[in-house]
Design a protein around this motif. Sequence first.
Motif, short mmCIF file in Angstrom:
data_model
loop_
_atom_site.label_atom_id
_atom_site.label_comp_id
_atom_site.label_asym_id
_atom_site.label_seq_id
_atom_site.Cartn_x
_atom_site.Cartn_y
_atom_site.Cartn_z
N ARG A 1 26.61 -23.46 -30.08
CA ARG A 1 27.31 -22.33 -29.48
C ARG A 1 28.53 -22.75 -28.65
N GLN B 1 33.30 -24.22 -23.72
CA GLN B 1 34.14 -23.13 -23.21
C GLN B 1 34.38 -23.25 -21.71
N ASP C 1 28.65 -24.92 -39.04
CA ASP C 1 28.49 -23.54 -38.60
C ASP C 1 28.54 -23.38 -37.07
N TYR D 1 29.49 -22.51 -33.49
CA TYR D 1 30.44 -21.55 -32.92
C TYR D 1 31.52 -22.28 -32.10
N ILE E 1 33.38 -24.43 -33.08
CA ILE E 1 34.58 -24.55 -33.93
C ILE E 1 35.52 -23.36 -33.68
N GLN E 2 34.93 -22.17 -33.60
CA GLN E 2 35.73 -20.97 -33.34
C GLN E 2 36.45 -21.10 -32.00
N ARG E 3 35.74 -21.64 -31.02
CA ARG E 3 36.35 -21.80 -29.69
C ARG E 3 37.52 -22.79 -29.76
N LYS F 1 39.38 -23.32 -32.43
CA LYS F 1 40.46 -22.60 -33.11
C LYS F 1 41.17 -21.66 -32.15
N ASP F 2 40.39 -20.90 -31.40
CA ASP F 2 40.97 -19.92 -30.47
C ASP F 2 41.86 -20.57 -29.42
N ASN F 3 41.62 -21.86 -29.17
CA ASN F 3 42.37 -22.53 -28.11
C ASN F 3 43.27 -23.64 -28.65
N SER F 4 43.52 -23.59 -29.96
CA SER F 4 44.39 -24.57 -30.61
C SER F 4 44.00 -26.01 -30.29
#
Length: 216
Positions: A11, A16, A40, A42, A44-46, A48-51
């Motif tokens: 997660r 974060q 999978d 999450y 990774i998404q964080r 991406k969201d923060n470059s």
Amino acid sequence: MLKIGVMASGRGSNFQSIIDSIKSGYLKATIELLITDNPDAYAIQRAKDNSIEFLVMKPSDFSSKDAYYSRVAEEFKKRSVELVVLAGFMRVVKKPLIEAYPMRIMNIHPALLPSFPGLHGQKQALDYGVKISGCTVHFVDEGVDTGPIIIQAAVPVYHDDTEDSLSERILRQEHRIFPYAIKLFSEGRLKVEGRRVIIDAPRSELDLIINPPIGN
Ligand code: GRF
């Protein structure tokens, strides 16, 4: 500015909290790379969201664990990472990475070590019946959650707690003490003497971290 490398498996809420601490200016650092063993995650998404650059690297794609951790160390070194942060990385780190980053890998554990190491620290504490638990940030050595302890925060365990409610209470403290430990490191305020980590900070500051007022 301290260059950080992060490893996470899931997660990524601790990841974060580090991102947020940098954004707010609390932490003077940059995150150079996230390495995850889980496509999978999450986390990774964080990233991406923060470059933030990320790599998915699975141990099963390597000939051995040593080969995996050598490569991990190489990727961090390539980016001049100075501190490796394990933010919910669910594996035991092996020698090649530890030797590349001696006393420069930090982990967060959801219990007051040396009690309840390994998986499910919160459930272990609940099942044992302790009345105080918490979380621990420590340097990583070759054992399972055995390295020198940097900082800990305590939370009460209530008789009607579930694994989820206790985990949630502990997690809120994780999100405070991990950035704090990294900040101490980045400011050169940590000194390791054998098993003991000496912190150059006033007691009033440490008291608030270790024994925070709990609201629930
Ligand atoms: C946290 O409870 C941490 O203490 C443990 O794994 C969990 C990771 O949570 N090492 P998250 O992925 O940071 O949200």
